[in-house]
Design a protein around this motif. Sequence first.
Motif, PDB file in Angstrom:
ATOM      1  N   ASP A   1      -4.084  20.505 -44.066  1.00 18.42           N
ATOM      2  CA  ASP A   1      -2.874  20.270 -43.877  1.00 18.42           C
ATOM      3  C   ASP A   1      -1.951  19.458 -44.495  1.00 18.42           C
ATOM      4  N   LEU A   2      -2.515  18.385 -44.571  1.00 18.88           N
ATOM      5  CA  LEU A   2      -1.737  17.318 -45.590  1.00 18.88           C
ATOM      6  C   LEU A   2      -1.152  17.705 -46.808  1.00 18.88           C
ATOM      7  N   CYS A   3      -2.053  18.473 -47.543  1.00 21.11           N
ATOM      8  CA  CYS A   3      -1.676  18.918 -48.868  1.00 21.11           C
ATOM      9  C   CYS A   3      -0.754  20.236 -48.889  1.00 21.11           C
ATOM     10  N   GLY A   4      -0.842  21.000 -47.718  1.00 16.46           N
ATOM     11  CA  GLY A   4       0.174  22.091 -47.492  1.00 16.46           C
ATOM     12  C   GLY A   4      -0.556  23.303 -48.351  1.00 16.46           C
ATOM     13  N   GLU A   5       0.206  24.302 -48.033  1.00 16.24           N
ATOM     14  CA  GLU A   5      -0.255  25.870 -48.713  1.00 16.24           C
ATOM     15  C   GLU A   5       0.124  25.589 -50.135  1.00 16.24           C
TER      16      GLU A   5
ATOM     17  N   ALA B   1      -3.515  13.550 -37.950  1.00 16.88           N
ATOM     18  CA  ALA B   1      -4.658  13.149 -37.055  1.00 16.88           C
ATOM     19  C   ALA B   1      -4.452  12.793 -35.665  1.00 16.88           C
ATOM     20  N   GLU B   2      -3.194  12.585 -35.361  1.00 14.90           N
ATOM     21  CA  GLU B   2      -2.780  12.520 -34.056  1.00 14.90           C
ATOM     22  C   GLU B   2      -2.318  13.904 -33.298  1.00 14.90           C
ATOM     23  N   GLY B   3      -2.487  14.938 -34.102  1.00 13.97           N
ATOM     24  CA  GLY B   3      -2.091  16.310 -33.362  1.00 13.97           C
ATOM     25  C   GLY B   3      -0.893  16.640 -33.673  1.00 13.97           C
ATOM     26  N   ARG B   4       0.231  15.899 -34.467  1.00 12.38           N
ATOM     27  CA  ARG B   4       1.428  16.082 -34.479  1.00 12.38           C
ATOM     28  C   ARG B   4       1.848  16.978 -35.985  1.00 12.38           C
ATOM     29  N   PRO B   5       2.675  18.030 -35.632  1.00 15.98           N
ATOM     30  CA  PRO B   5       2.861  18.676 -36.766  1.00 15.98           C
ATOM     31  C   PRO B   5       3.566  18.037 -37.942  1.00 15.98           C
TER      32      PRO B   5
ATOM     33  N   LYS C   1       9.801  17.179 -27.849  1.00 14.74           N
ATOM     34  CA  LYS C   1       9.476  16.769 -29.264  1.00 14.74           C
ATOM     35  C   LYS C   1       9.637  15.245 -29.363  1.00 14.74           C
ATOM     36  N   HIS C   2       9.154  14.622 -30.308  1.00 14.18           N
ATOM     37  CA  HIS C   2       9.391  13.390 -30.715  1.00 14.18           C
ATOM     38  C   HIS C   2      10.209  13.253 -31.794  1.00 14.18           C
TER      39      HIS C   2
END
Length: 333
Positions: free
Chosen positions: A30-34, A81-85, A123-124
């Motif tokens: 997810d960090l690297c992205g598609e 890692a905190e589950g945030r998009p 949202k935050h």
Amino acid sequence: MGISALTPPLTPGDPLQTQLEFADNRILIDLCGEYDRNLARLEHELGVQIIRRGNQLFIMGEAALRTRAAETLEALYARLAEGRPLDAGDIDGAIRMGGDPLAGEKQLEMFRTGQIEIRTRKKHVIPRTKAQQDYARALFEDTLNFGIGPAGTGKTYIAVAAAVNMFAEGHVDRIILSRPAVEAGERLGFLPGDMKEKIDPYMQPLYDALNDFLPGKQLAKLMEERRIEIAPLAFMRGRTLANAFVVLDEAQNATEMQMKMFLTRLGEGSRMVITGDRSQVDLPRGMTSGLTAAERILEGVKGISFSYFTSADVVRHPLVARIIQAYERDEQS
């Protein structure tokens, strides 16, 4: 997870490299992205090269840029890692702030740590530039704040987020959002519907912001109970706004008299935010903007703060910042 210099270099001829190792390969994806598009964005913005091998990332470039890229990647990984998009705006914000605002701190600790996160039901909101961070802090610390700068810098969005947060925490009893309806009067007469239906199109950006922060049913109920109000500036005359978080948006289109009227509505237990863009005044030619006058008159008054934004703080499409810069250059020539 840590940072270390690689010896020997990953690619022959590259004298210095930085290595990052991540424990969770799913989060790393997810960090690297598609198609590694997030890495490509970081490479483009920071002037480094990033190579992925397994659960490791190798960063190549100048030492200072490598360090900045590594800090940004670690902060973004921590966010996931905190589950945030994670979206493009979050990546831009991390780049601008060196990764710091994405580290995830409790709301009560945000002023002590310097890391600000405005939490709402849906949202935050995390400030993406230094100016936004200072502005968010001022919204919680000062009774009256002016947010002044070009469109797209988050002035209104952050103010509404702060209003929803303070309302949810019980610090205020009401939220009141207002805008000057500069076209009000005869020129709206041809539009169908009652006055509310004529005015609502001017208020739509405020509705949009609220919808981002509150569930639809809750927002509708609060508006029905008038605990949240959205109204044209002219409707504020004669009122005392106590125990409320009050936002006046597009304040550059308020006249001097309207601005004075609005500012003197402030009641006990309330906070007030005035936002505007001095470059987009729609008042008749020759009429002084109330925002410009207030900025001059209220400078140095205790309890009032001014937050300023530039094109560098634009958080919309990158082209918006370049458009604003082009107009600024034209005005100065």
